[in-house]
Write a protein that holds these residues in place. Structure first.
Motif, mmCIF file in Angstrom:
data_model
loop_
_atom_site.group_PDB
_atom_site.id
_atom_site.type_symbol
_atom_site.label_atom_id
_atom_site.label_comp_id
_atom_site.label_asym_id
_atom_site.label_seq_id
_atom_site.Cartn_x
_atom_site.Cartn_y
_atom_site.Cartn_z
ATOM 1 N N ILE A 1 0.834 -1.194 0.000
ATOM 2 C CA ILE A 1 0.000 0.000 0.000
ATOM 3 C C ILE A 1 0.874 1.251 0.000
ATOM 4 N N LEU B 1 -5.159 5.134 -3.501
ATOM 5 C CA LEU B 1 -6.391 4.749 -2.811
ATOM 6 C C LEU B 1 -7.456 5.830 -2.962
ATOM 7 N N ASN C 1 -8.833 5.870 -6.482
ATOM 8 C CA ASN C 1 -9.803 4.801 -6.717
ATOM 9 C C ASN C 1 -11.158 5.124 -6.095
ATOM 10 N N SER D 1 -7.439 -0.902 -2.240
ATOM 11 C CA SER D 1 -6.025 -0.535 -2.240
ATOM 12 C C SER D 1 -5.222 -1.387 -3.211
#
Length: 529
Positions: free
Chosen positions: A273, A281, A284, A524
Motif C-alpha cells: 500500500i 487509494l 480509486n 487498495s
C-alpha cells in the motif's frame, strides 16, 4: 490483533492469504503477511488446502488453533442446476436469478409443459438439483402437476427444490415421492413480488451437503469444523456489500491523513500500500463503486456480476418482464480461457476471425486461422498452459514469432469471452412501431450508464497491458445491433480496474464478517488501466 487465513480452492489453483486484523482507532483494516498459490490437488483437495495452511503456521510460528479460518471452493465446478418454470419472463426468469445468485451453474432451463424430449435432456445432463418453479400462490396448478408427473419418469434422482405455487406443494411431494424433495417459499408468490432468498438458501445448503463429500473437502470440514462457501456465492456477497462499505470508507478518510497502512505489506509478488500511496487509494475512491460490474474470467467459465439499480426515465421506453435485481450474476459455461476454449471458437467464430485477420494483415487468412485453432487445441488439452512472457519456453530464436502470436491469441480469446458474457448479461432495447411513433421495449438490465468495471481471474489479474477500452468496443456492438432493430445495453464509457494478484475471490470470503476491511483491502489493490 488476530491472525486470519482465507483460502479459495479453485479448479486450477488453490490460493491463500495470511492476514492480521488491525483495530485501528480511525479505520480497522487487514494487513497481508503472506500469500501462497499451489496447483489444486484435484484428486484430494485437502492436500493443497493444508499445504498452504501449514506453510503459514510454520513461517510465522503460529498454532492452527489460534487462527481464524475462512475458505471457499469451486473445485468440483459448483452445483449443476436445471431450472423449470412456466412463463419465460416470469417464473423461469426468477428461477435463473435465484440459482445464479446462490453460486450455481444453470445447465438448461425449460418453460411451460415439459415434453418427453425435455426429460431425455435432463437425464443426459444429470444435474445436482432441479429448481422447480411455476405459478403464483393460488395460481396455475395444472402445468406444475403435469411437470411433476413428467419428472417422475426421470431415470436419475437429483434433488428437487420446489419453489412454485405453494397451494400444491403437498401434491408435488406426493408425485415425486421417490425423489428428495425440498420445499422452499415460492420465488414469485405474487405477480410483481420476487422472493428468491429462501430457495437461494436451500440451494446453498445442498451445495454444502453435496460438494463437501467430493475429493477431500469432507476431510477439511471435519478438521476445520465447518463447510466451505461456493466461491461465486462469496464473490456475489462481496459485490453486494461493496457500495455501502465504500461509502463508509469515504466518510472516514475524507479529511484524514491516511497513516493507517490498511492492507498490503511488501511481500513477494504483492505490491505494498505504501508503494501505491495514499493518492492511489483516494483516486480509486473517486470512481463510482455504487454502480459497477465485475468480470471473473476463468479457464472454464466467465462470471459476470453487476451492482446497479436500473431506472427508466425515458417516456419512449417500455419495460417488459420482471424487474432486474440490483445485484446480478450470470455465468457462461461456454466462455473460458482454457477448458472451454473450443466452445469459445464455436460461440464467437465471426468475432475471432475478424480480430485475427485484423491483427495479422500480412499473413494469409487460412494460415493464421489454422495456427490459432492449433493453439486452441493445445490449451484445451493442457488447461494449465501459460504463455511464458520471458520467452524461456522457446527452444530457439525462430520460435519467437510463435511466442508473440500466442500472446495475441490469448488476448483475442479473452476479448471474445468478455464481449459475449457482457452481451448475455446486459439487457436489450427492441424497436417497435406504433401508429404515430417509434418506441423501445426494454428487456433485462440497462448498463449503458455504468462506467466502473473490475477485471478479475487469472488472465485479467495478471495481464497488465490488457484493457477493455483498447480491445473491446461495447458502443460499436450496440450501434451494430441497432441496425437490426435491437440495441445491447452495454456500458458506453468505461473506467477499467485490474484486480492485481487475483485477491478478490480470497478476500470475498471475509466480506460477510469484515465488509469494510475487505473493501479497503480490495480498493487498495485495484489498478486502474
Amino acid at each position: 490483533m488476530k491472525h486470519i487465513v482465507s483460502i479459495d480452492i479453485g479448479s486450477t489453483f488453490t490460493k491463500g492469504t495470511l492476514l492480521i486484523h488491525k483495530e485501528n482507532e480511525v479505520l480497522p483494516g487487514f494487513k497481508i503477511l503472506s500469500y501462497r498459490k499451489v496447483p489444486t490437488t484435484t484428486d484430494h483437495l485437502a492436500k493443497g488446502f493444508f499445504d498452504i495452511l501449514q506453510s503459514f503456521c510454520k513461517e510465522f510460528n503460529i498454532n492452527q488453533e489460534d487462527i481464524e479460518i475462512y475458505y471457499s471452493s469451486s473445485a468440483k465446478g459448483g452445483l449443476n442446476i436445471v431450472a423449470i418454470g412456466i412463463v419465460p419472463d416470469l417464473t423461469l426468469k426468477i428461477a435463473r436469478i435465484t440459482a445464479l445468485s446462490a453460486g450455481a451453474k444453470i445447465s438448461a432451463s425449460f418453460s411451460y409443459k415439459l415434453s418427453r424430449k425435455a426429460i431425455d435432456s435432463i437425464n443426459t445432463i444429470n444435474p445436482d438439483i432441479i429448481l422447480f418453479t411455476g405459478g403464483t400462490d393460488g395460481g396455475n396448478e395444472e402445468i406444475n402437476i403435469h411437470n411433476a408427473r413428467m419428472l417422475e419418469k426421470l431415470t436419475i434422482r437429483p434433488v428437487v427444490i420446489y419453489a412454485g405455487n405453494e397451494v400444491i406443494s403437498d401434491k408435488i411431494q406426493e408425485i415425486l415421492k421417490d425423489f428428495r424433495v425440498i420445499i422452499a417459499q415460492n420465488v414469485l408468490p405474487e405477480i410483481d413480488v420476487m422472493n428468491p432468498e429462501d430457495a437461494r438458501s436451500k440451494i446453498r445448503e445442498i451445495f454444502l451437503d453435496t460438494i463437501i463429500h467430493g475429493k477431500g473437502l469432507d476431510e477439511i470440514s471435519n478438521r476445520i469444523g465447518f463447510m466451505p462457501d461456493p466461491t461465486p456465492f462469496s464473490v456475489f456477497e462481496f459485490v453486494k456489500s461493496l457500495p455501502d462499505s465504500v461509502e463508509q470508507i469515504k466518510k472516514v478518510i475524507a479529511d484524514v491523513d491516511l497513516n493507517l497502512d490498511p492492507g498490503i505489506e511488501s511481500i513477494t509478488g504483492i505490491r505494498s500500500i505504501k508503494e501505491y500511496g495514499l493518492k492511489n487509494l483516494k483516486d480509486n475512491l473517486s470512481y463510482d463503486f455504487k454502480n459497477f460490474c465485475l468480470i471473473d474470467l476463468g479457464g472454464a467459465t466467465t462470471d459476470f456480476y453487476s451492482n446497479h439499480k436500473d431506472t427508466i426515465s425515458d417516456n419512449n421506453v417500455i419495460y417488459k418482464g420482471l424487474p432486474e435485481p440490483i445485484v446480478k450474476r450470470t455465468v457462461e459455461g461456454d466462455l473460458g480461457m482454457r477448458i472451454s476454449s473450443q466452445a469459445v471458437v464455436s460461440t464467437a467464430r465471426e468475432y475471432i476471425e475478424k480480430e485475427l485477420f485484423s491483427c495479422f494483415k500480412d499473413e494469409k487468412e487460412d494460415s493464421i486461422l489454422d495456427e490459432f485453432l492449433a493453439y486452441i487445441d493445445k490449451i484445451s488439452k493442457n488447461p494449465g498452459y501459460i504463455v511464458d512472457f520471458s520467452g524461456n519456453n522457446l527452444k530457439n530464436e525462430s520460435k519467437e514469432n510463435i511466442y508473440n502470436k500466442e500472446v495475441i491469441f490469448d488476448r483475442i480469446l479473452a476479448s471474445a469471452c468478455i464481449l459475449n458474457a457482457a452481451i448475455r448479461h446486459a439487457g436489450k432495447y427492441r424497436k417497435v412501431y406504433t401508429s404515430d411513433k417509434q418506441m423501445l421495449v426494454q428487456t433485462g438490465k440497462n448498463l449503458k450508464k455504468v462506467r466502473t468495471i473490475i477485471g478479475s481471474g487469472g488472465y485479467l489479474s495478471f495481464m497488465k497491458d490488457f484493457t477493455l477500452t483498447n480491445f473491446i468496443d461495447f458502443g460499436n456492438v450496440s450501434n451494430k445491433n441497432f441496425e437490426i432493430d435491437e440495441i445491447s445495453l452495454l456500458p458506453e464509457k468505461i473506467d477499467y480496474f485490474r484486480d492485481d494478484n487475483y485477491l478478490i475471490p480470497i478476500i470475498a470470503n471475509l466480506s460477510e464478517k469484515y465488509p469494510v476491511e475487505s473493501a479497503l483491502l480490495v480498493l487498495s489493490n485495484l489498478i486502474r488501466v
